[in-house]
Design a protein around this motif. Sequence first.
Motif, short mmCIF file in Angstrom:
data_model
loop_
_atom_site.label_atom_id
_atom_site.label_comp_id
_atom_site.label_asym_id
_atom_site.label_seq_id
_atom_site.Cartn_x
_atom_site.Cartn_y
_atom_site.Cartn_z
N ASP A 179 0.82 -1.21 0.00
CA ASP A 179 0.00 0.00 0.00
C ASP A 179 0.86 1.27 0.00
OD1 ASP A 179 -2.64 -1.36 2.14
OD2 ASP A 179 -2.32 -1.47 -0.03
N SER A 180 2.00 1.19 0.65
CA SER A 180 2.85 2.37 0.80
C SER A 180 3.45 2.86 -0.51
CB SER A 180 3.97 2.08 1.81
OG SER A 180 4.74 0.97 1.38
N GLU B 247 10.78 8.34 3.54
CA GLU B 247 10.51 7.03 4.13
C GLU B 247 10.74 5.88 3.17
OE1 GLU B 247 8.49 9.72 4.10
OE2 GLU B 247 6.37 9.14 3.86
N ASP B 248 11.04 6.17 1.91
CA ASP B 248 11.42 5.13 0.96
C ASP B 248 12.90 4.77 1.08
OD1 ASP B 248 9.30 6.74 -1.42
OD2 ASP B 248 8.86 4.91 -0.30
#
Length: 121
Positions: free
Chosen positions: A61-62, A88-89
């Motif tokens: 989902d992210s 955040e990746d």
Amino acid sequence: HVQLVESGGGSVQAGGSLRLSCVASGHTYSAYCMGWFRQVLGKEREGVVFIDSDGSTSYADSVKGRFTISKDNAKNTLYLQMNSLKPEDTAMYYCAADESSLNVATGYPRYWGQGTQVTVS
């Protein structure tokens, strides 16, 4: 003996793009389920996206809507196009493969690459 070699990682600013590549050798590439995983030091490994031998895909989902997996069977190469990257990746990204899609989907594929670092600032 199956070998997977990733490339394409690097440092990019938030909102930018990168394309990861994974060259596979030593197996019938088109018959395998393949995927991309990522891991931040000290955290659990996360499945990012998988692509089965029939071309069906499953995204975390992210990353839905931002990342796209594809493969070129003629070149034995798996790709991960990453757009709209976020801090955040940031992680080490690993290519993985297995004859069993279940093994890939549950995070236990038999074959792994060495990883390529992606840093988003």
